[in-house]
Design an enzyme around this catalytic site. Structure first.
Site, PDB file in Angstrom:
ATOM      1  N   GLY A 253      18.012  -6.334  15.483  1.00 11.65           N
ATOM      2  CA  GLY A 253      17.289  -6.558  14.235  1.00 11.65           C
ATOM      3  C   GLY A 253      17.661  -5.504  13.218  1.00 11.65           C
ATOM      4  O   GLY A 253      18.733  -4.891  13.307  1.00 11.65           O
ATOM      5  N   SER A 254      16.769  -5.273  12.278  1.00 10.98           N
ATOM      6  CA  SER A 254      17.098  -4.360  11.182  1.00 10.98           C
ATOM      7  C   SER A 254      17.045  -2.897  11.636  1.00 10.98           C
ATOM      8  O   SER A 254      16.355  -2.549  12.604  1.00 10.98           O
ATOM      9  CB  SER A 254      16.129  -4.581  10.026  1.00 10.98           C
ATOM     10  OG  SER A 254      14.833  -4.251  10.446  1.00 10.98           O
ATOM     11  N   THR A 255      17.746  -2.065  10.901  1.00 13.09           N
ATOM     12  CA  THR A 255      17.770  -0.641  11.226  1.00 13.09           C
ATOM     13  C   THR A 255      16.369  -0.032  11.087  1.00 13.09           C
ATOM     14  O   THR A 255      15.952   0.786  11.914  1.00 13.09           O
ATOM     15  CB  THR A 255      18.792   0.073  10.325  1.00 13.09           C
ATOM     16  OG1 THR A 255      20.086  -0.458  10.637  1.00 13.09           O
ATOM     17  CG2 THR A 255      18.811   1.576  10.553  1.00 13.09           C
ATOM     18  N   GLY A 258      14.368  -0.983  14.081  1.00 12.08           N
ATOM     19  CA  GLY A 258      14.958  -0.312  15.241  1.00 12.08           C
ATOM     20  C   GLY A 258      14.522   1.144  15.327  1.00 12.08           C
ATOM     21  O   GLY A 258      14.229   1.660  16.413  1.00 12.08           O
ATOM     22  N   GLU A 275      20.680  -2.880  18.645  1.00 12.32           N
ATOM     23  CA  GLU A 275      21.760  -3.548  17.896  1.00 12.32           C
ATOM     24  C   GLU A 275      21.211  -3.764  16.490  1.00 12.32           C
ATOM     25  O   GLU A 275      20.389  -4.662  16.281  1.00 12.32           O
ATOM     26  CB  GLU A 275      22.073  -4.920  18.519  1.00 12.32           C
ATOM     27  CG  GLU A 275      22.506  -4.881  19.955  1.00 12.32           C
ATOM     28  CD  GLU A 275      23.950  -4.476  20.116  1.00 12.32           C
ATOM     29  OE1 GLU A 275      24.671  -4.422  19.105  1.00 12.32           O
ATOM     30  OE2 GLU A 275      24.350  -4.195  21.249  1.00 12.32           O
ATOM     31  N   CYS A 309      25.303 -10.251  11.676  1.00 13.43           N
ATOM     32  CA  CYS A 309      25.246  -8.781  11.705  1.00 13.43           C
ATOM     33  C   CYS A 309      26.608  -8.164  11.395  1.00 13.43           C
ATOM     34  O   CYS A 309      26.691  -7.143  10.725  1.00 13.43           O
ATOM     35  CB  CYS A 309      24.726  -8.296  13.039  1.00 13.43           C
ATOM     36  SG  CYS A 309      25.695  -8.904  14.416  1.00 13.43           S
TER      37      CYS A 309
HETATM   38  P1  NAD Z   1      13.647  -7.400  11.697  1.00 14.81           P
HETATM   39  O1  NAD Z   1      13.931  -6.026  12.162  1.00 14.81           O
HETATM   40  O2  NAD Z   1      12.714  -7.607  10.579  1.00 14.81           O
HETATM   41  O3  NAD Z   1      13.036  -8.268  12.905  1.00 14.81           O
HETATM   42  C1  NAD Z   1      13.705  -8.395  14.140  1.00 14.81           C
HETATM   43  C2  NAD Z   1      12.695  -8.692  15.219  1.00 14.81           C
HETATM   44  O4  NAD Z   1      11.825  -7.579  15.368  1.00 14.81           O
HETATM   45  C3  NAD Z   1      11.806  -9.901  14.948  1.00 14.81           C
HETATM   46  O5  NAD Z   1      11.609 -10.593  16.165  1.00 14.81           O
HETATM   47  C4  NAD Z   1      10.518  -9.258  14.466  1.00 14.81           C
HETATM   48  O6  NAD Z   1       9.370 -10.060  14.704  1.00 14.81           O
HETATM   49  C5  NAD Z   1      10.467  -7.999  15.324  1.00 14.81           C
HETATM   50  N1  NAD Z   1       9.693  -6.890  14.759  1.00 14.81           N
HETATM   51  C6  NAD Z   1       9.432  -6.619  13.446  1.00 14.81           C
HETATM   52  N2  NAD Z   1       8.718  -5.460  13.348  1.00 14.81           N
HETATM   53  C7  NAD Z   1       8.542  -4.998  14.608  1.00 14.81           C
HETATM   54  C8  NAD Z   1       7.916  -3.841  15.161  1.00 14.81           C
HETATM   55  N3  NAD Z   1       7.316  -2.926  14.383  1.00 14.81           N
HETATM   56  N4  NAD Z   1       7.943  -3.680  16.502  1.00 14.81           N
HETATM   57  C9  NAD Z   1       8.564  -4.572  17.297  1.00 14.81           C
HETATM   58  N5  NAD Z   1       9.166  -5.694  16.841  1.00 14.81           N
HETATM   59  C10 NAD Z   1       9.169  -5.903  15.515  1.00 14.81           C
HETATM   60  O7  NAD Z   1      15.058  -8.067  11.418  1.00 14.81           O
HETATM   61  P2  NAD Z   1      15.350  -9.536  10.876  1.00 14.81           P
HETATM   62  O8  NAD Z   1      15.078  -9.548   9.416  1.00 14.81           O
HETATM   63  O9  NAD Z   1      14.665 -10.536  11.756  1.00 14.81           O
HETATM   64  O10 NAD Z   1      16.914  -9.664  11.160  1.00 14.81           O
HETATM   65  C11 NAD Z   1      17.896  -9.222  10.301  1.00 14.81           C
HETATM   66  C12 NAD Z   1      18.473  -7.912  10.793  1.00 14.81           C
HETATM   67  O11 NAD Z   1      18.994  -8.043  12.111  1.00 14.81           O
HETATM   68  C13 NAD Z   1      19.640  -7.442   9.949  1.00 14.81           C
HETATM   69  O12 NAD Z   1      19.494  -6.088   9.642  1.00 14.81           O
HETATM   70  C14 NAD Z   1      20.850  -7.643  10.861  1.00 14.81           C
HETATM   71  O13 NAD Z   1      21.929  -6.826  10.612  1.00 14.81           O
HETATM   72  C15 NAD Z   1      20.263  -7.402  12.192  1.00 14.81           C
HETATM   73  N6  NAD Z   1      21.079  -8.016  13.239  1.00 14.81           N
HETATM   74  C16 NAD Z   1      21.853  -7.193  14.034  1.00 14.81           C
HETATM   75  C17 NAD Z   1      22.671  -7.738  15.012  1.00 14.81           C
HETATM   76  C18 NAD Z   1      23.534  -6.852  15.882  1.00 14.81           C
HETATM   77  O14 NAD Z   1      24.037  -7.320  16.904  1.00 14.81           O
HETATM   78  N7  NAD Z   1      23.746  -5.601  15.538  1.00 14.81           N
HETATM   79  C19 NAD Z   1      22.682  -9.118  15.202  1.00 14.81           C
HETATM   80  C20 NAD Z   1      21.920  -9.918  14.380  1.00 14.81           C
HETATM   81  C21 NAD Z   1      21.101  -9.345  13.400  1.00 14.81           C
END
Ligand code: NAD
Length: 503
Positions: A253-255, A258, A275, A309
């Site tokens: 997910g997002s940095t 993370g 990731e 990503c």
């Molecule tokens: P996000 O971080 O908002 O959400 C990702 C997941 O985390 C979702 O399931 C969300 O419900 C959950 N989440 C949100 N807040 C949380 C918390 N405080 N604790 C635990 N879980 C929580 O990201 P997004 O907007 O869904 O996805 C886009 C991002 O994902 C982009 O930054 C993209 O680069 C990244 N991404 C990375 C890869 C990789 O392999 N590096 C692959 C795909 C997407």
């Protein structure tokens, strides 16, 4: 404002009876082998129409606790840990076959949930998902430790020393919305191959395909409690991350999210794979096969409307071909057929949500305010869905936000470089380190540059497609640890050293 050519109706009646039935019934969570409902719901929005088409459960902390409890029982006393490796292989292989048998349903659900065009959900997402499960199915019988000679300075003594590999335990996996089905198996398949049990939380913005996958998991005979799927947003994710019975978190997910998760994991001493986001460079050298490079550069940024990503979102071009490149890329971007996800003619579908569309459009506006040239004209599109036109932003400097910040949309910044050293310096001038593309016909340039790019992956003369045996992951703000490949299997294993005195 431009409007996209209507290249096919967006009518949910186009869906198969099976997919329509899924939407009518709404998403149920998988906990301990049962599909369960929850009183609190979240809407499923179709990005091609902007309309609510179904609903999913918003898991409570009690639901998460029940799922983790089931995974813990399945790991400690349940069948999975004691299922022989060859049997685990058979079950994973069966799951891969079942994914292929249900390819149409999975692809339809992914397309209406994410806005992903059918060509991509069919040919890359679902096909790639089956491929990953099949690759991981080969691993259980190959996991093992090593022996080592042990010499201890105790006269007359003899020792035997060896290592074993054991599953980490109960895994909490959290994934984003951009390619939910495939990212789900990047976590689930190696975890199961290693002998772990898992609680998976897909994104609240797109999870229908993952819930359909959960049903296939049960149908092929993977025992209850081994795989659990809870749905919901940040609060469900937080409940999972902080649960004391989770041994490892694997997050995509997002940095920003993370980093929050890393703080909780550190306080609770949990293992962690992250990731995260990217801002991946593409380097176009003047000697490249120009036709192939223009198309490839476009594919590397515009696939899934840039919601990938590893999207190559910053292009640096050797100066003597800069003007020509901007012009050709702008033509190429304008030629890509935009439309609703279910139309077979659509190359570029909508973004996942109104929020994402607003974010992307405001990033382009800011780039223009900071002095960049929008070579493709307005990115806005008059359509019922969350479309953004593939956009070339030329004349950028590395100090501009459009070059520094991850946008996660179909937006490519373009700037010129004069020599190899400058190209590498520009490429590495980022807080991220996920991926990179190099376009050149000179083999030694390809090798020399690939070694000097600070990223987890480098693609040469191709967009950075995933392959099951090649690990995916980042450096710096793009995270740590790897999905896919042998590395992902290892990340779900603990090494134990065993020392035996034999004399
Ligand atoms: P996000 O971080 O908002 O959400 C990702 C997941 O985390 C979702 O399931 C969300 O419900 C959950 N989440 C949100 N807040 C949380 C918390 N405080 N604790 C635990 N879980 C929580 O990201 P997004 O907007 O869904 O996805 C886009 C991002 O994902 C982009 O930054 C993209 O680069 C990244 N991404 C990375 C890869 C990789 O392999 N590096 C692959 C795909 C997407």
């Amino acid at each position: 404002m431009a409007s996209y050519t209507a290249i096919g109706p967006h009518d949910l009646n186009q869906l198969s009876a099976a997919a329509r039935s899924e939407l009518e019934h709404g998403g149920r969570m998988l906990i301990d082998g049962e599909f369960v409902d929850a009183p609190s719901k979240l809407p499923v929005i179709d990005p091609s129409s902007g309309k609510a088409i179904s609903e999913i459960c918003d898991a409570s902390p009690a639901d998460v606790d029940a799922a983790v409890g089931a995974a813990r029982r399945a790991f400690e006393s349940g069948p999975w840990r004691n299922t022989p490796p060859a049997e685990r292989e058979k079950l994973l292989w069966r799951l891969a076959e079942s994914i292929e048998e249900h390819a149409d349903l999975l692809s339809e659900l992914e397309s209406v949930d994410v806005g992903m065009p059918r060509w991509m959900s069919r040919n890359l997402d679902v096909a790639g998902t089956a491929g990953v499960v099949r690759y991981m199915a080969g691993w259980p019988t190959k996991i093992g430790g090593r022996t080592t000679d042990v010499t201890v300075p105790i006269p007359g003594s003899e020792f035997v020393g060896f290592t074993t590999k054991e599953p980490v335990g109960v895994i909490g996996a959290i994934i984003p919305w951009n390619v939910p089905l495939m990212l789900a198996v990047w976590k689930l398949a190696p975890a199961l191959a290693a002998g772990c049990t898992i609680v998976l939380k897909p994104s609240e913005d797109a999870c229908l395909s993952v819930l359909a996958l959960a049903r296939l998991v049960m149908q092929v005979g993977i025992p209850p409690g081994v795989v659990n799927v809870v749905t919901g947003g940040a609060s469900a994710g937080e409940a999972l991350v902080s649960h004391p019975d989770i041994d490892k978190i694997t997050f995509t997910g997002s940095t920003a999210t993370g980093r929050r998760i890393a703080e909780v994991a550190a306080r609770k001493s949990k293992k962690l794979t992250l990731e995260l986001g990217g801002k991946s460079p593409q380097l176009l050298f003047a000697d490249a096969d120009f036709e192939a490079a223009i198309k490839g550069i476009g594919d590397a940024i515009f696939l899934n409307s840039g919601q990938v990503c590893v999207a190559g979102s910053r292009l640096y071009v050797e100066r003597r071909r800069y003007e020509e490149t901007v012009e050709r890329l702008a033509q190429h971007a304008k030629s890509l057929a935009m439309g609703p996800a279910l139309s077979d003619a659509t190359v570029i579908g909508p973004l996942v949500s109104r929020r994402q569309q607003d974010r992307v459009l405001s990033a382009v506006k800011k780039a223009a305010e900071q002095g960049a040239v929008i070579a493709t004209g307005s990115p806005e599109v008059e359509s019922p869905g969350f479309h953004v036109r593939p956009t070339i932003v030329a004349g950028t400097r590395n100090s501009m936000d459009v070059v520094r910040e991850e946008i996660f949309g179909p937006i490519l910044s373009v700037a010129a470089f004069d020599d190899v050293d400058e190209a590498i310096a520009l490429a590495n001038d980022t807080e991220y380190g996920l991926s990179a593309c190099i376009w050149t016909s000179n083999l030694s340039t390809a090798h020399r540059v690939a070694r000097r790019i600070r990223s987890g992956k480098v693609a040469v003369n191709t967009e950075p497609l995933p392959y099951p045996a090649l690990p995916e992951g980042g450096r710096k703000a793009s995270g740590y640890g790897r999905d896919l490949g042998q590395e992902s299997i290892e990340s779900f294993l603990e090494v134990k050293s065993i020392l035996i005195r034999t004399a």
